[in-house]
Scaffold this active site. Sequence first.
Site, PDB file in Angstrom:
ATOM      1  N   HIS A 276      14.863 -19.568  42.472  1.00 40.84           N
ATOM      2  CA  HIS A 276      15.878 -19.394  41.430  1.00 40.84           C
ATOM      3  C   HIS A 276      16.272 -20.751  40.832  1.00 40.84           C
ATOM      4  O   HIS A 276      16.210 -20.955  39.618  1.00 40.84           O
ATOM      5  CB  HIS A 276      17.101 -18.692  42.033  1.00 40.84           C
ATOM      6  CG  HIS A 276      18.217 -18.489  41.062  1.00 40.84           C
ATOM      7  ND1 HIS A 276      18.397 -17.310  40.381  1.00 40.84           N
ATOM      8  CD2 HIS A 276      19.196 -19.315  40.634  1.00 40.84           C
ATOM      9  CE1 HIS A 276      19.440 -17.428  39.579  1.00 40.84           C
ATOM     10  NE2 HIS A 276      19.944 -18.642  39.710  1.00 40.84           N
ATOM     11  N   GLU A 277      16.653 -21.682  41.708  1.00 35.61           N
ATOM     12  CA  GLU A 277      17.081 -22.997  41.209  1.00 35.61           C
ATOM     13  C   GLU A 277      15.912 -23.753  40.583  1.00 35.61           C
ATOM     14  O   GLU A 277      16.099 -24.522  39.643  1.00 35.61           O
ATOM     15  CB  GLU A 277      17.729 -23.816  42.333  1.00 35.61           C
ATOM     16  CG  GLU A 277      18.970 -23.159  42.967  1.00 35.61           C
ATOM     17  CD  GLU A 277      20.046 -22.703  41.971  1.00 35.61           C
ATOM     18  OE1 GLU A 277      20.137 -23.290  40.866  1.00 35.61           O
ATOM     19  OE2 GLU A 277      20.777 -21.749  42.288  1.00 35.61           O
ATOM     20  N   HIS A 280      15.764 -22.825  37.019  1.00 34.78           N
ATOM     21  CA  HIS A 280      16.722 -23.631  36.239  1.00 34.78           C
ATOM     22  C   HIS A 280      16.166 -25.033  36.017  1.00 34.78           C
ATOM     23  O   HIS A 280      16.255 -25.598  34.931  1.00 34.78           O
ATOM     24  CB  HIS A 280      18.042 -23.757  36.997  1.00 34.78           C
ATOM     25  CG  HIS A 280      18.922 -22.532  36.949  1.00 34.78           C
ATOM     26  ND1 HIS A 280      19.335 -21.961  35.777  1.00 34.78           N
ATOM     27  CD2 HIS A 280      19.487 -21.799  37.948  1.00 34.78           C
ATOM     28  CE1 HIS A 280      20.132 -20.912  36.058  1.00 34.78           C
ATOM     29  NE2 HIS A 280      20.229 -20.795  37.371  1.00 34.78           N
ATOM     30  N   GLU A 306      20.080 -18.783  32.835  1.00 41.90           N
ATOM     31  CA  GLU A 306      19.881 -17.828  33.928  1.00 41.90           C
ATOM     32  C   GLU A 306      18.612 -17.013  33.712  1.00 41.90           C
ATOM     33  O   GLU A 306      17.967 -16.596  34.673  1.00 41.90           O
ATOM     34  CB  GLU A 306      21.113 -16.925  34.044  1.00 41.90           C
ATOM     35  CG  GLU A 306      21.158 -16.084  35.294  1.00 41.90           C
ATOM     36  CD  GLU A 306      21.312 -16.889  36.587  1.00 41.90           C
ATOM     37  OE1 GLU A 306      21.526 -18.115  36.531  1.00 41.90           O
ATOM     38  OE2 GLU A 306      21.200 -16.273  37.658  1.00 41.90           O
TER      39      GLU A 306
HETATM   40 ZN    ZN Z   1      21.354 -19.374  38.353  1.00 39.18          ZN
END
Ligand code: ZN
Length: 512
Positions: A276-277, A280, A306
Amino acid sequence: MSARNGAAAHATYDALMAIVREAGILGSTAGILSWDQEVMMPPGGVAARSRALALLARLRHERLTDPRLADLLARCEADPGLTADPLSESAVNLRELRHDCDRMTKLPASLVAESAALASRAQHVWAEARRKSDFSAFRPVLEETLTLQRRKAECYGWPADGEPWDALAEDYEPGLTAARTEVVFAPLRTRLVSLLERIRGTGRLPEDPFAREAIPADRQATAVRFVAESLGFDFARGRLDVSTHPFCSGFNPGDVRLTTRFHERKFLDALGSTIHETGHGLYEQGLPPEHAGTPRGEAVSYAVHESQSRFWENQVGRSRAFWRWLTPRLPEYIGGNAASVGVDEAFAGANRVEPGFIRVEADEVTYNLHIMIRFELERALLRGDLAVADLPQAWNRLSRDFLGLEVPDDARGCLQDTHWAMGAFGYFPTYSLGTMYAAQFRQAAASALGDLDAMFEKGDFRPLLAWARTSVHEHGRRYRAEQLCAVVTGSPLSAEPLLQELEAKFREIYRF
Ligand code: ZN
């Protein structure tokens, strides 16, 4: 325009951008100090760090609200040479600066400094309160935060048919309102609740094959680093560290910091959080470096940010093809019994659907229900319909209604997230909007690139990253979120691609 006027316009624009870039550096510097506070700083540093962050916030605010900047901006806006092409670098920078500066000038410098100092203090108090699961320790500082957020909303103002939440959400998702959010959420809620019922009706609950034995944090760390690197995260331009709540901070495309966390029997949590990160981080590393510190070099909005994290976490990291690639490679990193874990087992384990207390550990089906709880509560807090003292009871009631769960303590309830301590009200829905954008982007990527699964199975994520770079990352703030979605996918934002994808995947796994 004569050459001479052109040169003058150029000089005016350059002078404007010089101030903006300096403000950008002040913002990045504050970002580094915030990262340090979360990852490295001993508790004794809190008071001094609050003062440092308050000073940097004030200096940045002074730069961006300087009358000289307003004058330069107005002169540039009056020059058609800079604005004729609405998608040119100068037009984009001027449009977005106007938006940001208008908002900033509405906030007194004292309120900005006060917010930064309070956020720093409140996050420390929150971390302690969460550790002890003691809401009463957090309550006073949350009340202060809410009072300050209401003052901020009043400074910004909101339309007659709007509410304070709208004024604050504008910082994260320009144009988003509580009413619009409610409209987007309604069908999502209905279909997700129905999907959850069908899944639970099967009585199946895949086991997490990586929870059978303890996997030491250092081994998990080598595995998640390998995955982040394979997806395309450039460690020469970034780091991966540990913090209580995983996050990503991009100071510029050459220095992007990710964090994750490890628990011995929650390898899938560390992996999912890291991917997830990483999503980003890939966005931050893909922003055009020549425009760093100016709107043209910044991310569009929180929801679009996101969308990039969810894209890699869900559309890639929770696909069968991804697990075909990763499963046989894991034993080399995490050892233990990983060699006995099969692809189907790992894939099903990564797609367990089970209502739980913690948002950041939630599966794809229940995640958005967690967001709806927060949206409803922060909206009520801001409107004054809910007192801070009543927050835990209200939280627990919604958890019962939406997820069918009895919250055992506030650490697993209303104390779990850092957002409200940071003063981030109006932020949570961007997670769900991002999740919807991600599914819609995956459909567009598949029509552009062909068989994505065949690429994932080989561990070849480069075409997908290259697509994300040219379709999303390199644009910076050239388009607003909904406009970007239309440009990339040819359609307006819709929950339909996400719902179709989830219904198809979970029907296969849970066989209903
Ligand atoms: Zn996030």
